[in-house]
Structure formats: C-alpha cells, structure tokens
Design a protein around this motif. Structure first.
Motif, short mmCIF file in Angstrom:
data_model
loop_
_atom_site.label_atom_id
_atom_site.label_comp_id
_atom_site.label_asym_id
_atom_site.label_seq_id
_atom_site.Cartn_x
_atom_site.Cartn_y
_atom_site.Cartn_z
N TYR A 157 0.83 -1.21 0.00
CA TYR A 157 0.00 0.00 0.00
C TYR A 157 0.86 1.26 0.00
N LEU A 158 1.90 1.27 0.81
CA LEU A 158 2.77 2.44 0.89
C LEU A 158 3.54 2.66 -0.41
N LEU A 159 4.00 1.59 -1.03
CA LEU A 159 4.71 1.74 -2.30
C LEU A 159 3.80 2.23 -3.41
N LEU A 160 2.57 1.72 -3.46
CA LEU A 160 1.62 2.19 -4.48
C LEU A 160 1.24 3.65 -4.26
N CYS A 199 3.51 8.52 10.88
CA CYS A 199 3.83 9.02 9.54
C CYS A 199 2.64 8.87 8.59
N SER A 200 1.88 7.81 8.75
CA SER A 200 0.69 7.63 7.90
C SER A 200 -0.36 8.70 8.19
N VAL A 201 -0.53 9.05 9.46
CA VAL A 201 -1.48 10.11 9.81
C VAL A 201 -1.02 11.45 9.24
N LEU A 202 0.27 11.74 9.35
CA LEU A 202 0.80 12.99 8.81
C LEU A 202 0.65 13.04 7.29
N ASN A 203 0.91 11.93 6.63
CA ASN A 203 0.75 11.86 5.18
C ASN A 203 -0.71 12.04 4.78
N THR A 204 -1.63 11.50 5.55
CA THR A 204 -3.05 11.68 5.28
C THR A 204 -3.45 13.14 5.41
N ILE A 205 -2.94 13.81 6.42
CA ILE A 205 -3.25 15.24 6.61
C ILE A 205 -2.68 16.06 5.45
N LEU A 206 -1.48 15.74 4.99
CA LEU A 206 -0.88 16.47 3.88
C LEU A 206 -1.66 16.27 2.58
N LEU A 207 -2.10 15.05 2.32
CA LEU A 207 -2.85 14.81 1.09
C LEU A 207 -4.24 15.43 1.14
N ALA A 208 -4.85 15.47 2.32
CA ALA A 208 -6.12 16.18 2.45
C ALA A 208 -5.91 17.69 2.27
N GLY A 209 -4.80 18.21 2.78
CA GLY A 209 -4.47 19.61 2.59
C GLY A 209 -4.21 19.94 1.13
N LEU A 228 -4.96 11.10 -8.57
CA LEU A 228 -3.88 10.27 -8.03
C LEU A 228 -3.57 10.55 -6.56
N PRO A 229 -3.56 11.81 -6.09
CA PRO A 229 -3.38 12.00 -4.64
C PRO A 229 -4.54 11.44 -3.83
N LEU A 230 -5.74 11.41 -4.40
CA LEU A 230 -6.88 10.79 -3.70
C LEU A 230 -6.66 9.28 -3.57
N ILE A 231 -6.14 8.67 -4.62
CA ILE A 231 -5.82 7.24 -4.56
C ILE A 231 -4.72 7.00 -3.52
N ALA A 232 -3.73 7.89 -3.50
CA ALA A 232 -2.67 7.77 -2.49
C ALA A 232 -3.22 7.97 -1.09
N LEU A 233 -4.18 8.86 -0.93
CA LEU A 233 -4.82 9.08 0.37
C LEU A 233 -5.55 7.82 0.82
N ILE A 234 -6.29 7.20 -0.07
CA ILE A 234 -7.02 5.96 0.27
C ILE A 234 -6.02 4.85 0.61
#
Length: 162
Positions: A9-12, A92-102, A129-135
């Motif tokens: 999931y992280l690599l995708l 790190c996953s939570v921070l990445n989720t916040i960044l992609l929502a931002g 694509l960032p939405l897919i990365a967020l999911i």
C-alpha cells in the motif's frame, strides 16, 4: 524481513504521488475572451490565444510543496517499515493523510478563485492520483494497526507457563 500488505500500500501510494508530481497540467480554465490558464503543481500558466504569448506564475507552488513533503514522508515510512517500528509508521501515515487532504483543500481554493468568468474547466485525470494515495495511506494505517495487534497477541501467547 517479512513482507506485509501495508508495504505494498505504501509503495503504491508513493508511485501515485510521484506520477501526479511529474504531471505538467492538472486543470485548464478557458475564459470568454479566448484566453486559457493551465494550472500545474508548481505553475500557473496563462496562454493568450490571439497574441500567442505565455507567462508563468508560481501562485500554485503550494500544491507541489505539499506533494514533495508527502513523497518524502511516504518514503520515510517505507524505510521505517523495514525496522517494524509500528508506532512511527502509524504517525507518519497520519501525517501523510493530513498532507494529502491539505493538497485537495488548496486545490479547491485555487480552483474556486480561478473559476470566475470561465466558459469551461478541463480537469486532468491525474488530479485523482493524490486521492488514490490518500485511500492507500488510510488502508496502510489500518493494516499497520492490525499487524501490530497480531504481533502483540503472538508475543503474549508465547510467555512461559508456571
């Protein structure tokens, strides 16, 4: 080293963000005076049809910066997952989720500002694509939690008996 599903999931998610980061035009606005504005991750280009000149601005640089920071955090999370530090992976996953929502909040604000007097708006498929990365990041967060719970349950069942 054991391979878990959250590694995939992280690599995708990493690949999806890199592809979106490398795209040149995400949204194209067409105005009634025959001019066009294309918005990318780092630039906002105005193309005037009659004169043919093109100017560039860095008004949408925040989109690219958010994607770069998200990419760096995602790469760090993949690196940390090799050491099976589940707490740091979840953070790190939570921070990445916040960044992609931002990213989507900034994209929406810039799009609403630019949408005045438009005759058409053309959105490229790479905006998704960032939405897919967020999911995928949210899925990896729950997979990390599940893997951590399994490891803790296996460790408590292995203790010595009296």
């Amino acid at each position: 080293m054991k391979f878990y599903i959250h590694h995939l999931y992280l690599l995708l998610a990493f690949v999806a963000v890199i592809i979106c980061l490398c795209s040149s035009a995400l949204v194209t606005f067409g105005y009634t005076d025959m001019s066009m504005v294309t918005m990318g991750n780092f630039t906002l280009r105005s193309i005037t049809m009659p004169s043919g000149e093109m100017t560039s601005s860095v008004a949408s640089c925040a989109l690219g910066i958010l994607l770069i920071v998200s990419t760096l955090i995602n790469a760090f999370t993949v690196f940390v997952s090799l050491f099976q530090n589940f707490t740091l992976q979840k953070r790190c996953s939570v921070l990445n989720t916040i960044l992609l929502a931002g990213y989507y909040i900034v994209l929406l604000v810039i799009t609403l500002i630019m949408k005045v007097d438009t005759s058409y708006v053309n959105v490229d498929w790479k905006v998704a694509l960032p939405l897919i990365a967020l999911i995928l990041t949210v899925m990896s967060f729950y997979s990390i939690r599940m893997t951590e719970a399994k490891r803790i349950a296996a460790a408590t069942n292995f203790r010595l008996r009296d």
